[in-house]
Design a protein around this motif. Structure first.
Motif, short mmCIF file in Angstrom:
data_model
loop_
_atom_site.label_atom_id
_atom_site.label_comp_id
_atom_site.label_asym_id
_atom_site.label_seq_id
_atom_site.Cartn_x
_atom_site.Cartn_y
_atom_site.Cartn_z
N UNK A 1 -15.21 -8.10 -4.89
CA UNK A 1 -14.47 -7.12 -5.28
C UNK A 1 -13.18 -7.72 -5.83
N UNK A 2 -12.63 -7.10 -6.83
CA UNK A 2 -11.34 -7.56 -7.06
C UNK A 2 -10.20 -6.97 -6.28
N UNK A 3 -9.21 -7.72 -6.13
CA UNK A 3 -8.03 -7.36 -5.64
C UNK A 3 -6.72 -7.59 -6.12
N UNK A 4 -5.83 -6.70 -5.98
CA UNK A 4 -4.62 -6.97 -6.84
C UNK A 4 -3.50 -6.70 -5.79
N UNK A 5 -2.50 -7.69 -5.91
CA UNK A 5 -1.26 -7.73 -4.72
C UNK A 5 -0.05 -7.73 -5.55
N UNK A 6 0.62 -6.45 -5.56
CA UNK A 6 2.14 -6.61 -6.36
C UNK A 6 3.11 -7.19 -5.56
N UNK A 7 4.13 -7.67 -5.88
CA UNK A 7 5.21 -8.09 -5.38
C UNK A 7 6.56 -8.20 -6.24
N UNK A 8 7.73 -8.16 -5.59
CA UNK A 8 9.12 -8.42 -6.41
C UNK A 8 9.88 -7.20 -6.58
N UNK A 9 9.38 -6.17 -6.05
CA UNK A 9 10.31 -4.96 -6.05
C UNK A 9 11.36 -4.93 -5.16
N UNK A 10 12.28 -4.02 -5.27
CA UNK A 10 13.42 -4.02 -4.46
C UNK A 10 14.48 -3.13 -5.03
N UNK A 11 15.72 -3.13 -4.47
CA UNK A 11 16.85 -2.35 -4.98
C UNK A 11 17.62 -3.19 -5.61
N UNK A 12 18.19 -2.65 -6.81
CA UNK A 12 18.95 -3.44 -7.85
C UNK A 12 20.00 -2.33 -8.31
N UNK B 1 -6.65 -1.18 -9.10
CA UNK B 1 -5.40 -0.79 -8.83
C UNK B 1 -4.76 -1.61 -7.69
N UNK B 2 -3.59 -2.07 -7.75
CA UNK B 2 -2.93 -2.50 -6.68
C UNK B 2 -2.43 -1.34 -5.64
N UNK B 3 -1.74 -1.90 -4.56
CA UNK B 3 -1.03 -0.89 -3.86
C UNK B 3 0.24 -0.29 -4.17
N UNK B 4 0.94 -1.12 -5.00
CA UNK B 4 2.17 -0.63 -5.74
C UNK B 4 3.34 -1.17 -5.01
N UNK B 5 4.48 -1.21 -5.75
CA UNK B 5 5.74 -1.89 -5.16
C UNK B 5 7.08 -1.01 -5.61
N UNK B 6 7.85 -0.81 -4.65
CA UNK B 6 8.90 0.21 -4.90
C UNK B 6 10.13 -0.37 -5.81
N UNK B 7 10.47 0.02 -6.65
CA UNK B 7 11.58 -0.40 -7.41
C UNK B 7 12.61 0.74 -7.65
#
Length: 127
Positions: free
Chosen positions: A1-12, A117-123
Motif C-alpha cells: 500500500x502507498x503511504x504518504x506522510x506530510x510534515x512542515x506545517x505550523x504557525x507563521x 492521501x496523507x493525514x494532513x498538516x495544519x498551516x
C-alpha cells in the motif's frame, strides 16, 4: 500500500514562509503524479498545486500562483510545497495526494483523480 506522510506545517505570521514535505513509501515514487490540496474549516477541500510523474508539468491554483511552488525529488521519494508571502486566507489543513492511474503528463486539479492521501498538516497564518 502507498503511504504518504506530510510534515512542515505550523504557525507563521502573514508574509512569512513555510515548506511542506510529503514522504511517500510503498511503491515506485516516480510512477505517481502528486498533488497538494487544502481544506479550511467550513469549506470544501480545494486544489493547491500538482506535479507530473517526471516533474516536467506543473499546475497551481490561481489563488497561490506567484507565491507557492511545487517540486519533487524522485531520488528522495518526496514532494514539496514551498509557500512564500503567506496570507491569513492560506490557513487550512494541507493534504498530499498521489495517483498512478494517469498519463505521464498529468498534473491536474481534480481530487477524484487521486488515489492515495496523507493525514494532513495544519498551516495557520496570523495577521
Amino acid at each position: 500500500q502507498v503511504q504518504l506522510v506530510e510534515s512542515g506545517g505550523g504557525l507563521v505570521q502573514a508574509g512569512g514562509s513555510l515548506r511542506l514535505s510529503c514522504a511517500v513509501s510503498g511503491r515506485t515514487f516516480s510512477s505517481y503524479a502528486m498533488g497538494w490540496f487544502r481544506q479550511a474549516p467550513g469549506k470544501e477541500r480545494e486544489f493547491v498545486a500538482a506535479i507530473s510523474k517526471s516533474g516536467y508539468n506543473r499546475n497551481s491554483a490561481d489563488s497561490v500562483k506567484g507565491r507557492f511552488t511545487i517540486s519533487r525529488d524522485n531520488a528522495k521519494n518526496t514532494v514539496y510545497l514551498q509557500m512564500n508571502s503567506l496570507k491569513p486566507e492560506d490557513t487550512a489543513v494541507y493534504y498530499c495526494a498521489a495517483t498512478g492511474t494517469v498519463s505521464s503528463y498529468y498534473a491536474g486539479a481534480a481530487a477524484d483523480a487521486y488515489d492515495y492521501w496523507g493525514q494532513g498538516t495544519q498551516v495557520t497564518v496570523s495577521s
